[in-house]
Design an enzyme around this catalytic site. Sequence first.
Site, PDB file in Angstrom:
ATOM      1  N   ILE A 699       0.865  -1.184   0.000  1.00 54.20           N
ATOM      2  CA  ILE A 699       0.000   0.000   0.000  1.00 54.20           C
ATOM      3  C   ILE A 699       0.898   1.229   0.000  1.00 54.20           C
ATOM      4  CG2 ILE A 699      -1.933   1.147   1.157  1.00 54.20           C
ATOM      5  CD1 ILE A 699      -2.279  -1.607   2.697  1.00 54.20           C
ATOM      6  N   GLU A 700       1.002   1.881  -1.126  1.00 56.79           N
ATOM      7  CA  GLU A 700       1.924   3.015  -1.231  1.00 56.79           C
ATOM      8  C   GLU A 700       1.439   3.989  -2.285  1.00 56.79           C
ATOM      9  OE1 GLU A 700       5.660   2.304  -3.279  1.00 56.79           O
ATOM     10  OE2 GLU A 700       5.178   0.167  -3.375  1.00 56.79           O
ATOM     11  N   GLY A 701       2.282   4.983  -2.597  1.00 58.88           N
ATOM     12  CA  GLY A 701       1.891   5.996  -3.561  1.00 58.88           C
ATOM     13  C   GLY A 701       0.664   6.743  -3.073  1.00 58.88           C
TER      14      GLY A 701
END
Length: 897
Positions: A699-701
Amino acid sequence: MKLNIFTKSMIGMGLVCSALPALAMEAWNNQQGGNKYQVIFDGKIYENAWWVSSTNCPGKAKANDATNPWRLKRTATAAEISQFGNTLSCEKSGSSSSSNSNTPASNTPANGGSATPAQGTVPSNSSVVAWNKQQGGQTWYVVFNGAVYKNAWWVASSNCPGDAKSNDASNPWRYVRAATATEISETSNPQSCTSAPQPSPDVKPAPDVKPAPDVQPAPADKSNDNYAVVAWKGQEGSSTWYVIYNGGIYKNAWWVGAANCPGDAKENDASNPWRYVRAATATEISQYGNPGSCSVKPDNNGGAVTPVDPTPETPVTPTPDNSEPSTPADSVNDYSLQAWSGQEGSEIYHVIFNGNVYKNAWWVGSKDCPRGTSAENSNNPWRLERTATAAELSQYGNPTTCEIDNGGVIVADGFQASKAYSADSIVDYNDAHYKTSVDQDAWGFVPGGDNPWKKYEPAKAWSASTVYVKGDRVVVDGQAYEALFWTQSDNPALVANQNATGSNSRPWKPLGKAQSYSNEELNNAPQFNPETLYASDTLIRFNGVNYISQSKVQKVSPSDSNPWRVFVDWTGTKERVGTPKKAWPKHVYAPYVDFTLNTIPDLAALAKNHNVNHFTLAFVVSKDANTCLPTWGTAYGMQNYAQYSKIKALREAGGDVMLSIGGANNAPLAASCKNVDDLMQHYYDIVDNLNLKVLDFDIEGTWVADQASIERRNLAVKKVQDKWKSEGKDIAIWYTLPILPTGLTPEGMNVLSDAKAKGVELAGVNVMTMDYGNAICQSANTEGQNIHGKCATSAIANLHSQLKGLHPNKSDAEIDAMMGTTPMVGVNDVQGEVFYLSDARLVMQDAQKRNLGMVGIWSIARDLPGGTNLSPEFHGLTKEQAPKYAFSEIFAPFTKQ
């Protein structure tokens, strides 16, 4: 918060604060060559999957189109369109909706010849020189007859800019712009194709890559200053060799056949890939030999393989023995074997067909069959390598015909709105399969669509300060408009902002005269009748509320739910991936594998030769932002992915994989799947059909701050965990998040807090100890000072405190065991950040001291020396700094049950 603008399948997985994209983005402009391009066309970003021709248009590309290398990656942002432009038509490259696109002073060269549309200005770090019969694969900006030209691919001295025409596949020179007076003065402005100085006759061409004519070239080999020199002996394949022949060293510029002799090579010979590099030294000749004849090849035909055309009706069965066959000179032990099954792409495959092992020399299509191939057949990329062993035939299979068995895969007809469907019908719509749970009448729900009835609300006047999202309607001067995506301050009344057909990147769809109804008309609207066939934009009343039909509709009420659900055909997948033999270790080194790369290492070979037995496969994402369909990186389906043989071979060797869903780029399933039950079912099916014991969510950006997808994901994970518990299954869930040396960002903590509130039970939290964007982590040219390693251990120490606050009842040892650290080895995305071997040793010591649950790296494909810049295929350090798999050698001993 820092936003990641990198595509993880291309570079890394970390959060980026201030870095340039891995690929230079530009508007589509008839790009041609073997480089990797990232272009904008019609509001979308495309990348080429293999060598691309100027005639290949992104607007005509399809997901599995073997004739067009462009592949859709995502929707372009407004900022990207504004900065780089937005080509809208295949007929006229360079047409752009952006006023910021670069336009040359003239689109016609001074000599009056036809020219390719402008490709922008000359970069500040590139010099403009006179055309002087340049030759090679580097990029030149040359002056000729009052204009500046740039070569689009490998250029020969015989290629003259004055002869170049738009889309000319035989001449790489492309018009850029008119030359300035200063440039003309300084370069003498050559004006004739015959008057330029001749190159020195004793200067041989540089060993650059030039595509072989009329074939799809293999991906360009990356040369290395520390290349290995061998004697020429009929080498064959797409590997890069430096060979000694008759006192000289030659390098192959593209795929080379055993019959190609360096002694026959000429300067611009398109039929012979050997290119002179330099004279061989006496030591090299003494050590490696010096063949001097094209007709006499040492060592039993020089190790070259003579192709054999086995008869398909009589399969070849090798005689079992205890010896392994000789390995071809160009074989790569770290890449795996599989049965031929219609593999397609630019990846290098090693396949079994009719008792033999074949390797593709360049891009291969699913219809290219190994049967009957030979080095002389330029239309078929398969090349015979050797006879397969009995053990290989037993393990991988032995297809003997060119008929491709689809393994029972369901082939569905395209959806038709005017057609009725019975329960359990399967249709194809927008390149995805859907299945209906109930009988469906004509003019009902569209697969993947919303309810065709929309609650009537008077359209509000447009405001420049208001943010509008998809579906919002506004009125300007009595005309109605609908937002197609996020927009602010774009006046819908301006033609420059209108998108009537959905064929460009503009935000507003004109709807015509605004509909307005009096209270009397609203109250007296006809009551909904399921038997009535309603036209689009019809007003009705249902349960005291007014609705407007969004399309032609019948027998669907405003309260009905869409019975169509995305259908993934998992036929045969469980068998393709095999079953793990051992439990997943409680403390594991599991490097990430970009499972969509063209060159994926042989996982079983890594387990056998380097003691790396566990891997994290990245990334499963949505097909697109609006389709709730899991895919490998948007490019490959889940059911019959050719790379699954690598998982099976690894599991047969005693190793295992976990799978990562998400990543910085593309839409996660939690974003495209609006229904939590659908999302939960995808998670369940992925684990069940890939025989997984561990599932990771990266889970990033922008997604680490997207509250809607965060909550849907956590709700779905809780539901699927409850289902697993009811079935007696123990599936571990990890969340992977970006981190700073000071710990998780507030957004990352919100992800974990929401997960805890919804009852999600996490086995661990893995953090990306990379790309900090913090001045204290600048570590270039500081090898041995462990700056990047200290940033990583600081991040872990602060993560421990954060998790302790979130789980006060857990002991310190329990908190340590649910933490993971994943650095990006070598050169990081953020300029100035480098992770050296000394940093790895420090991180390893800290991981062992704390007894962490996991150590990873981004990525196993990057654990190779080479280059000095970012790459998905090497770490950017020298082999003296970090030899092949040196980082994994440090981390591999971490794994223990």
